[in-house]
Design a protein around this motif. Sequence first.
Motif, PDB file in Angstrom:
ATOM      1  N   PRO A 184       1.327  -7.268   1.781  1.00  0.00           N
ATOM      2  CA  PRO A 184       0.494  -6.078   1.538  1.00  0.00           C
ATOM      3  C   PRO A 184      -0.660  -6.322   0.563  1.00  0.00           C
ATOM      4  N   ALA A 185      -0.537  -7.284  -0.340  1.00  0.00           N
ATOM      5  CA  ALA A 185      -1.592  -7.492  -1.342  1.00  0.00           C
ATOM      6  C   ALA A 185      -2.626  -8.532  -0.915  1.00  0.00           C
ATOM      7  N   ALA A 186      -2.446  -9.110   0.272  1.00  0.00           N
ATOM      8  CA  ALA A 186      -3.367 -10.172   0.709  1.00  0.00           C
ATOM      9  C   ALA A 186      -4.806  -9.665   0.707  1.00  0.00           C
ATOM     10  N   GLY A 187      -5.699 -10.402   0.101  1.00  0.00           N
ATOM     11  CA  GLY A 187      -7.124 -10.062   0.105  1.00  0.00           C
ATOM     12  C   GLY A 187      -7.510  -8.964  -0.867  1.00  0.00           C
ATOM     13  N   MET A 188      -6.552  -8.525  -1.696  1.00  0.00           N
ATOM     14  CA  MET A 188      -6.867  -7.442  -2.638  1.00  0.00           C
ATOM     15  C   MET A 188      -7.359  -7.990  -3.974  1.00  0.00           C
ATOM     16  N   ASN A 189      -8.218  -7.218  -4.641  1.00  0.00           N
ATOM     17  CA  ASN A 189      -8.610  -7.578  -6.000  1.00  0.00           C
ATOM     18  C   ASN A 189      -7.521  -7.080  -6.964  1.00  0.00           C
ATOM     19  N   PRO A 190      -7.559  -7.511  -8.237  1.00  0.00           N
ATOM     20  CA  PRO A 190      -6.475  -7.165  -9.169  1.00  0.00           C
ATOM     21  C   PRO A 190      -6.264  -5.653  -9.323  1.00  0.00           C
ATOM     22  N   GLU A 191      -7.355  -4.887  -9.287  1.00  0.00           N
ATOM     23  CA  GLU A 191      -7.216  -3.440  -9.426  1.00  0.00           C
ATOM     24  C   GLU A 191      -6.494  -2.847  -8.208  1.00  0.00           C
ATOM     25  N   GLU A 192      -6.891  -3.298  -7.013  1.00  0.00           N
ATOM     26  CA  GLU A 192      -6.240  -2.820  -5.799  1.00  0.00           C
ATOM     27  C   GLU A 192      -4.759  -3.220  -5.795  1.00  0.00           C
ATOM     28  N   THR A 193      -4.477  -4.422  -6.303  1.00  0.00           N
ATOM     29  CA  THR A 193      -3.086  -4.889  -6.360  1.00  0.00           C
ATOM     30  C   THR A 193      -2.256  -4.031  -7.309  1.00  0.00           C
TER      31      THR A 193
END
Length: 262
Positions: A182-191
């Motif tokens: 689910p976190a693939a390609g996310m920036n730290p805030e999105e994660t």
Amino acid sequence: MSLLEVNHLTQQFGGLKAVSDVSLTIEDGELIALIGPNGAGKTTLFNMLTGVNVPTSGEIKMATDKGQVLINGKRTDQVAKLGMSRTFQNIRLFAELSVLDNIKIAMTSNTRENFVETMLRLPSFYKKESAIEDEARKLLTDFQLIRYARSTAGSLPYGLQRRVEIVRALATKPRLLFLDEPAAGMNPEETADLTAVISRIQKDYGVTVVLIEHDMSLVMNLAQRIYVLDHGSLIASGTPAEIKQNPAVVAAYLGGEAVAEG
Ligand SMILES: Nc1ncnc2c1ncn2[C@@H]1O[C@H](COP(=O)(O)OP(=O)(O)OP(=O)(O)O)[C@@H](O)[C@H]1O
Ligand SMILES: [Mg+2]
């Protein structure tokens, strides 16, 4: 009785054993992470558990009201009716449809709509339709997506599309939710936002969650137990603290990413 019991599960592709003799259990209400280097067999294992792939051998059993049910060989829609839902490694939303419609379709996918009722537009149809709309809006509100209800799903930023996809999987009212990276390609805030979303699904919605993830900070923050796959085999299982110190796990990741937070 465990919610899910997997015994000696194997998936052979020609000469390759993508998943080899894997046995594991998932308890009701747990949040489990499945980790391992690229090509370890994580997605293949999910595919067998959710009816996408038929296992070569072994068994998958799920606890239901009617006792343990064998999942092997059941189709994805049959597995979904038993209470399993998932997201895929690549986003699979209806990109041209609104966020609200994506959720509404998921909500009705598990119920057999009465064809006559729908065709004749009987009052009961409208009653159901408005109940579905209300429930979909409530879910979107709960996950801070309501202001995008009328946006086409494909027009949203990547992190929000991922969130819509997770909420859509939740809209089928699963007991067991599988999330593939689910976190693939996310920036730290999105994660960080995602971590809160997944935690709420477990705690507030009472859904058992199994997630595949390469982001070790997310895994170590969220998971109660971790299973580690390498070259198709289960090489370790335990709490985050145990897994971090496990020599076999550290060795499997050498040359790849280290098993470290952050
Ligand atoms: N349908 C298939 N036919 C043949 N080989 C496959 C098939 N699906 C997966 N494989 C192979 O099985 C192995 C495991 O793949 P899988 O996608 O399950 O790994 P993964 O752990 O999810 O990796 P990643 O972290 O990169 O997503 C790989 O060698 C892959 O090439
Ligand atoms: Mg994968």
